[in-house]
Scaffold this motif. Structure first.
Motif, mmCIF file in Angstrom:
data_model
loop_
_atom_site.group_PDB
_atom_site.id
_atom_site.type_symbol
_atom_site.label_atom_id
_atom_site.label_comp_id
_atom_site.label_asym_id
_atom_site.label_seq_id
_atom_site.Cartn_x
_atom_site.Cartn_y
_atom_site.Cartn_z
ATOM 1 N N VAL A 110 51.148 26.155 29.142
ATOM 2 C CA VAL A 110 50.372 27.369 28.890
ATOM 3 C C VAL A 110 50.652 27.767 27.445
ATOM 4 N N PRO A 111 49.640 27.672 26.590
ATOM 5 C CA PRO A 111 49.883 28.011 25.184
ATOM 6 C C PRO A 111 50.195 29.491 24.997
ATOM 7 N N GLU A 112 51.042 29.768 24.029
ATOM 8 C CA GLU A 112 51.367 31.151 23.706
ATOM 9 C C GLU A 112 50.118 31.816 23.140
ATOM 10 N N ARG A 113 49.874 33.057 23.549
ATOM 11 C CA ARG A 113 48.694 33.785 23.048
ATOM 12 C C ARG A 113 48.765 33.885 21.532
ATOM 13 N N GLY A 114 47.616 33.766 20.909
ATOM 14 C CA GLY A 114 47.552 33.906 19.461
ATOM 15 C C GLY A 114 47.977 32.657 18.699
ATOM 16 N N THR A 115 48.101 31.537 19.403
ATOM 17 C CA THR A 115 48.440 30.279 18.730
ATOM 18 C C THR A 115 47.329 29.266 18.947
ATOM 19 N N GLN A 116 47.321 28.253 18.100
ATOM 20 C CA GLN A 116 46.370 27.153 18.230
ATOM 21 C C GLN A 116 47.145 25.913 18.662
ATOM 22 N N PRO A 117 47.105 25.555 19.963
ATOM 23 C CA PRO A 117 47.799 24.342 20.379
ATOM 24 C C PRO A 117 46.992 23.106 19.976
ATOM 25 N N LEU A 118 47.704 22.080 19.536
ATOM 26 C CA LEU A 118 47.085 20.814 19.159
ATOM 27 C C LEU A 118 47.955 19.686 19.694
ATOM 28 N N PHE A 119 47.316 18.620 20.141
ATOM 29 C CA PHE A 119 48.017 17.464 20.706
ATOM 30 C C PHE A 119 47.883 16.318 19.716
ATOM 31 N N LEU A 120 49.008 15.879 19.160
ATOM 32 C CA LEU A 120 48.976 14.827 18.146
ATOM 33 C C LEU A 120 48.868 13.461 18.815
ATOM 34 N N PHE A 121 47.644 12.969 18.882
ATOM 35 C CA PHE A 121 47.411 11.626 19.406
ATOM 36 C C PHE A 121 46.062 11.150 18.876
ATOM 37 N N PRO A 122 46.059 9.987 18.237
ATOM 38 C CA PRO A 122 44.858 9.540 17.519
ATOM 39 C C PRO A 122 43.817 8.822 18.368
ATOM 40 N N HIS A 123 43.354 9.456 19.452
ATOM 41 C CA HIS A 123 42.310 8.770 20.211
ATOM 42 C C HIS A 123 41.001 8.840 19.434
ATOM 43 N N ASP A 124 40.036 8.029 19.843
ATOM 44 C CA ASP A 124 38.746 7.990 19.148
ATOM 45 C C ASP A 124 38.133 9.384 19.096
ATOM 46 N N GLY A 125 37.719 9.782 17.930
ATOM 47 C CA GLY A 125 37.065 11.075 17.771
ATOM 48 C C GLY A 125 38.008 12.241 17.562
ATOM 49 N N ALA A 126 39.318 11.996 17.564
ATOM 50 C CA ALA A 126 40.267 13.100 17.316
ATOM 51 C C ALA A 126 40.137 13.519 15.850
ATOM 52 N N PRO A 127 39.852 14.807 15.598
ATOM 53 C CA PRO A 127 39.708 15.240 14.203
ATOM 54 C C PRO A 127 41.051 15.195 13.477
ATOM 55 N N PRO A 128 41.017 15.145 12.155
ATOM 56 C CA PRO A 128 42.274 15.136 11.406
ATOM 57 C C PRO A 128 43.020 16.459 11.548
ATOM 58 N N LEU A 129 44.345 16.360 11.626
ATOM 59 C CA LEU A 129 45.184 17.552 11.704
ATOM 60 C C LEU A 129 44.896 18.488 10.530
ATOM 61 N N ALA A 130 44.595 17.916 9.381
ATOM 62 C CA ALA A 130 44.337 18.727 8.183
ATOM 63 C C ALA A 130 43.209 19.732 8.393
ATOM 64 N N SER A 131 42.286 19.446 9.319
ATOM 65 C CA SER A 131 41.185 20.392 9.555
ATOM 66 C C SER A 131 41.676 21.683 10.219
ATOM 67 N N PHE A 132 42.927 21.682 10.701
ATOM 68 C CA PHE A 132 43.516 22.876 11.307
ATOM 69 C C PHE A 132 44.601 23.490 10.421
ATOM 70 N N ALA A 133 44.838 22.907 9.247
ATOM 71 C CA ALA A 133 45.943 23.348 8.386
ATOM 72 C C ALA A 133 45.787 24.795 7.945
ATOM 73 N N ARG A 134 44.555 25.270 7.874
ATOM 74 C CA ARG A 134 44.335 26.651 7.457
ATOM 75 C C ARG A 134 43.906 27.520 8.623
ATOM 76 N N SER A 135 44.353 27.128 9.814
ATOM 77 C CA SER A 135 44.031 27.892 11.015
ATOM 78 C C SER A 135 44.579 29.309 10.864
ATOM 79 N N PRO A 136 43.779 30.331 11.235
ATOM 80 C CA PRO A 136 44.278 31.709 11.125
ATOM 81 C C PRO A 136 45.433 31.983 12.094
ATOM 82 N N GLU A 137 45.539 31.145 13.125
ATOM 83 C CA GLU A 137 46.616 31.308 14.105
ATOM 84 C C GLU A 137 47.681 30.240 13.852
ATOM 85 N N PRO A 138 48.937 30.551 14.165
ATOM 86 C CA PRO A 138 49.975 29.525 14.042
ATOM 87 C C PRO A 138 49.664 28.337 14.949
#
Length: 158
Positions: free
Chosen positions: A8-36
């Motif tokens: 269960v993700p903490e409220r106000g955070t952006q959970p991301l799962f680091l795994f390079p399956h087909d179509g997974a966007p680059p982590l860098a696209s979330f680097a400026r996420s307004p949420e931690p």
């Protein structure tokens, strides 16, 4: 065994799962996420890591992200089945570089490189001057190429 509790993700955070399956966007696209970012990094072989997302309730709802393809792994202690596979700590270092900056990545990679090279030294595969950060003085008396341990063992058992 006891089942893993659901994620269960903490409220106000952006959970991301680091795994390079087909179509997974680059982590860098979330680097400026307004949420931690809460980065979930599966540990294990490639096959084990690929199954974690299906096994833990709540992980399927977490978007997967990937790292850019860069230099190959420096983890020379085992063979890597995937050309771009990384040791877990290397993946974490690269991810932290994207999220927190290059100095954080470099600090993690320095420790990892020292661990790998000290292990290779202990196996007699590297000279002490080739080890990042050197070999601690206390370890030098256990130099695998010196024969000291063999001599100590012979003295104790004789």
């Amino acid at each position: 065994g006891t089942p893993t509790p659901p994620f269960v993700p903490e409220r106000g955070t952006q959970p991301l799962f680091l795994f390079p399956h087909d179509g997974a966007p680059p982590l860098a696209s979330f680097a400026r996420s307004p949420e931690p970012v809460t980065l979930i990094v599966p540990d294990g072989t490639w096959r084990q890591a690929s199954k974690v997302r299906a096994r833990v309730a709540g992980f399927r709802d977490v978007p997967c992200v990937s790292l850019p393809i860069e230099e190959p792994s420096i983890y020379r202690l085992r063979s890597e089945a995937h050309a771009h596979g990384l040791a877990t700590i290397e993946a974490i270092a690269r991810a932290m570089g994207i999220l927190e900056g290059a100095p954080v990545r470099r600090a993690i990679e320095h420790v990892f490189r020292a661990m790998v090279e000290r292990t290779l030294w202990a196996r007699g595969l590297l000279e002490s001057h080739e080890v990042t950060g050197g070999v601690p003085a206390g370890a030098m008396r256990h130099d695998p190429t010196s024969g000291v341990l063999g001599a100590l063992h012979a003295t104790r058992s004789g």
